[in-house]
Design an enzyme around this catalytic site. Structure first.
Site, PDB file in Angstrom:
ATOM      1  N   ALA A   1       0.837  -1.207   0.000  1.00  0.00           N
ATOM      2  CA  ALA A   1       0.000   0.000   0.000  1.00  0.00           C
ATOM      3  C   ALA A   1       0.872   1.258   0.000  1.00  0.00           C
ATOM      4  O   ALA A   1       1.937   1.289  -0.610  1.00  0.00           O
ATOM      5  CB  ALA A   1      -0.975  -0.032   1.171  1.00  0.00           C
ATOM      6  N   SER A   2       0.452   2.276   0.742  1.00  0.00           N
ATOM      7  CA  SER A   2       1.115   3.593   0.664  1.00  0.00           C
ATOM      8  C   SER A   2       2.490   3.633   1.315  1.00  0.00           C
ATOM      9  O   SER A   2       3.203   4.622   1.175  1.00  0.00           O
ATOM     10  CB  SER A   2       0.217   4.654   1.306  1.00  0.00           C
ATOM     11  OG  SER A   2      -0.994   4.777   0.594  1.00  0.00           O
TER      12      SER A   2
END
Length: 619
Positions: free
Chosen positions: A331-332
C-alpha cells in the site's frame, strides 16, 4: 615237493614302482594340504588381520556415544534466550524386572503413568534388547523423583536418569525468531545420512527444526564423544576402557533486543500481525515478531497429537512466521520509494504540482481511479503527495513511469526477492512484471495493472521484513546490508566474531533526491504521530485493501467481514538525523494504518530511543 603245491612269485620291481607312485601321491597331497593351511593362515593373520581383529573387538568392546551439550543463545545484551535444563526420565532394564506388567501396575500407584506412555513403552519393547535401558516416562517432576527414590528398593531394574533438554524461558515471545529443537525423526535421519552427517549425531536425540535453531544447527550442536566399554557375550558391561569427552556446541549472540521484542508482543496483544525492527547501521534485526505465537517448549518434549492439531487448525495460523512469510500488499508505505523513482526518471520534479479532484483517469478511458479522499487534495507536489498520501499523484506518476522501470527499481530495494536473512522460513513476496504475468497467467500486462502497482496494490506483495529492509535502504540513502539475526559466535578462546554483510549501495543520478524523500517522511511524522516526540522521526503509513470495492461503491469498515477488512501498515525510523532503528508494523484486518498501526510504532520507537538503561539502544 608235492606236485599240487602252488608256488607264488613276487614281482619286486612292480611293487617298488607302485610304492613310489603311492608315496609320491601322498606327498603331493600333504604338500597341497599344507599349502592350503599356510595360505589360510596368511589370509587370517596377514591379509584380513584388521578385519577379523575389528570383528573380535566388536564382540568384546562396545562404543557408547556421548552427546554434546547444545550451545546457548543470547540476545545482543547477553540475556539468555535458549538454555539447557536438566530433566529426569524413568528408565527400565526389562531383563532385570521379573514380572514387567505387574511391576508397571505397582509403579503406577507411586508415579502416574499415562495410558499413552504405557502403550508407547509396550510398542518400543518389542524391538528392544532386554538388557538395555528403555525410557518409560520422558519427564519427571521433582516431586515424582522424590517419591520414586523413596520406593526405588521395590523396583529393581527401574532407575531415574538425568539429562539436558532445551528450554526457552521467554516462551512464545521469541518463537518465530529462535525456532525450536525437536526429536530426530525419520526425515531428519534421511537428510543427515544423505549429507554424510549421521555419525556426528551419534547419541543425539534432538535437532533444530525451525528458526535460528535450525539455521545454525552445525554451530550449536557440537561434536559427540564416546565411551569404550568391555562387554561379555551377552552385551553386559564388564568395565570402562576409555572415555573421549564430547565437544559442546558454541554459544551464539543475536542482534535481537529482548526488551524491544517483549514490548512489541505486548503491543500486538495477540492480534494477527507482525513487527520487524532493524538497526540501519549494520542490518542487525532488533525485533522479529509474529502474532499470534505459540510456546516452543511443547515441541521440545514432544507435542501431543491433540495440541498440534489445535495449532495446525487454528484460523489465526500461529505456526506461520508472519514477519518473513506473511505476504501483504505494501500500500502507501512504498510511496516514498516510488516518488524517489519518479524524481530519478524526471517523471516529476521537486516543484511539480498536479491537481487532484479526487480521482484520476487513463487518457481516453472512462474508468475512474479514486483517491482515498473522495473530494481530492487540490494542488499537490512531491512533498504533499507523501505527507497526505495522495493516490492521484501516484496514479499519474506510475502511468508516466511504466511497469518496467518500477519493477526494475523496486528489485534493487529487495522487493520480490529473498532478503537473505539467516532463517529458512522466508517468502520472497511478489514484485510483478510483464514477464511474470505472462508466465503466471498467460496474459499481457495492462496499463491498469501499472496504475494499481503505483499505490502499492494489485499484484504487488511484500513481507514485513522486506518492507523494513527497503526503508532501511531509504534511511541509509542507498547503503545496503543483508538483514541478519546473528551478532556473533563465541569462539573457544572466548573472543567474539561479528559478521556483517554489506552489499553494493544504490547510487542515484541525483543524490539530492534521497534528501527530498527523507524530508517528506520527516514532515509526515511531524504532522501526525510524532508531533510531541522528544526525538525527530520519519514515517509513512499505509492501508491495504484485502478485497476490491466496485466502481462507485464505498468501503464500509463496520459492515465488512472482519477477515476482509483493510490491513494497517506503517514504516518509520528514528532519530531522523542519524537513524538507529527502522520499523515496519503490519496489523491484519485492523483498518486505517495511521490510527491502528501508528500507536504501535510510536510506542516502540519511544521504548528504544528513550530507554534509560545505560544506553543499551545505542550499542
Amino acid at each position: 615237493m608235492s606236485p599240487n603245491k602252488r608256488i607264488t612269485m613276487h614281482d619286486h620291481a612292480a611293487e617298488a614302482s607302485l610304492f613310489k607312485r603311492r608315496a609320491l601321491f601322498t606327498f603331493v597331497c600333504v604338500i597341497g594340504l599344507l599349502s592350503i593351511l599356510l595360505g589360510n593362515l596368511y589370509h587370517l593373520q596377514i591379509t584380513s588381520y584388521k578385519d577379523y581383529a575389528t570383528r573380535s573387538n566388536d564382540n568384546r568392546i562396545r562404543i557408547v556415544p556421548l552427546p554434546p551439550s547444545r550451545g546457548l543463545i543470547y540476545d545482543r545484551h547477553g540475556v539468555l534466550l535458549a538454555e539447557n535444563q536438566p530433566f529426569y526420565s524413568l528408565d527400565v532394564v526389562p531383563e532385570k524386572v521379573k514380572n514387567l506388567q505387574a511391576t508397571l501396575d505397582d509403579l503406577a500407584k507411586v508415579i502416574p503413568i499415562s495410558k499413552e506412555e504405557r502403550e508407547d513403552f509396550t510398542k518400543a519393547l518389542k524391538h528392544h534388547r532386554r538388557f538395555n535401558p528403555l525410557t518409560l516416562i520422558n519427564r519427571l517432576t521433582e516431586q515424582e523423583v522424590a517419591e520414586f527414590s523413596v520406593n526405588q528398593y521395590r523396583f529393581p531394574g527401574i532407575t531415574v536418569e538425568a539429562g539436558l533438554k532445551r528450554y526457552y524461558p521467554y516462551g512464545d515471545v521469541l518463537t518465530h525468531a529462535l525456532g525450536y529443537v525437536g526429536r530426530i525423526n525419520s526425515r531428519d535421519r534421511e537428510t543427515l545420512e544423505r549429507t554424510d552427517q549421521w555419525h556426528e549425531y551419534a547419541g543425539t536425540k534432538f535437532i533444530g527444526k525451525q528458526g535460528i535453531e535450525r539455521y545454525y544447527e552445525p554451530v550449536l550442536h557440537g561434536k559427540p564423544g564416546h565411551l569404550e566399554e568391555e562387554v561379555n557375550n551377552r552385551g553386559r558391561t564388564i568395565r570402562t576402557l576409555e572415555v573421549t569427552q564430547p565437544t559442546p556446541g558454541k554459544d551464539i549472540y543475536l542482534t535481537l533486543d529482548l526488551e524491544l521484542q517483549q514490548k512489541a508482543m505486548e503491543l500486538l496483544a495477540g492480534r494477527r500481525g507482525s513487527v520487524v525492527a532493524i538497526d540501519p547501521r549494520n542490518g542487525g534485526i532488533l525485533a522479529l515478531v509474529s502474532s499470534p505465537s505459540y510456546d516452543p517448549n511443547q515441541f521440545v518434549h514432544g507435542i501431543s497429537g491433540k495440541d498440534y492439531s489445535e495449532l495446525l487448525n487454528n484460523k489465526s495460523r500461529p505456526l506461520i512466521n508472519r514477519a518473513t512469510q506473511g505476504q501483504y500488499a505494501p500500500a502507501s508505505t512504498v510511496k516514498p520509494i516510488l516518488a524517489l523513482l519518479g524524481l530519478e526518471e524526471k517523471a516529476v520534479t521537486e516543484k511539480t504540482r498536479i491537481w487532484d479532484p479526487g480521482f484520476w483517469q487513463i487518457p481516453g478511458v472512462e474508468h475512474k481511479y479514486r483517491d482515498w479522499k473522495r473530494w481530492g487534495h487540490g494542488w499537490v507536489d512531491v512533498y504533499h503527495s507523501i505527507i497526505d498520501s495522495c493516490d492521484t499523484f501516484f496514479y499519474e506518476m506510475a502511468y508516466k513511469l511504466g511497469i518496467d522501470k518500477i519493477s526494475h527499481f523496486m528489485n534493487k530495494f529487495g522487493f520480490g526477492e529473498s532478503s537473505g536473512v539467516d532463517i529458512y522460513e522466508e517468502a520472497s513476496g511478489m514484485m510483478p512484471s510483464r514477464e511474470w504475468k505472462q508466465h503466471k497467467y498467460r496474459q499481457p500486462w495492462y496499463i491498469g495493472d501499472t496504475i494499481s502497482v503505483g499505490i502499492g496494490q494489485g499484484y504487488w506483495t511484500t513481507t514485513p521484513l522486506q518492507l523494513a529492509a527497503a526503508i532501511t535502504i531509504l534511511a541509509n540513502k542507498g547503503r545496503r546490508f543483508t538483514p541478519h539475526l546473528l551478532k556473533s559466535i563465541k569462539n573457544e578462546d572466548g573472543s567474539l566474531n561479528t559478521p556483517v554483510d554489506e552489499k553494493s549501495p544504490i547510487v542515484l543520478k541525483n543524490p539530492k533526491n534521497w534528501i527530498i524523500i527523507n524530508e517528506a517522511m520527516r514532515l509526515t511524522a511531524h504532522k501526525s504521530r510524532f508531533t510531541d516526540a522528544k526525538y525527530t522521526a520519519a514515517m509513512k503509513t499505509g492501508t491495504a485493501q484485502v478485497f476490491s470495492v466496485a466502481q462507485g461503491e464505498k468501503y464500509d469498515h463496520d459492515n465488512v467481514a472482519e477477515r476482509l477488512r483493510d490491513n494497517a501498515l506503517i514504516v518509520a525510523y528514528a532519530p531522523y538525523e542519524h537513524p538507529r532503528i527502522v520499523l515496519a508494523v503490519v496489523l491484519e484486518n485492523a483498518g486505517w494504518g495511521g490510527a491502528n498501526a501508528g500507536p504501535v510504532a510510536r510506542a516502540l520507537l519511544d521504548e528504544y530511543i528513550l530507554r534509560d538503561n545505560k544506553g543499551k539502544s545505542a550499542k
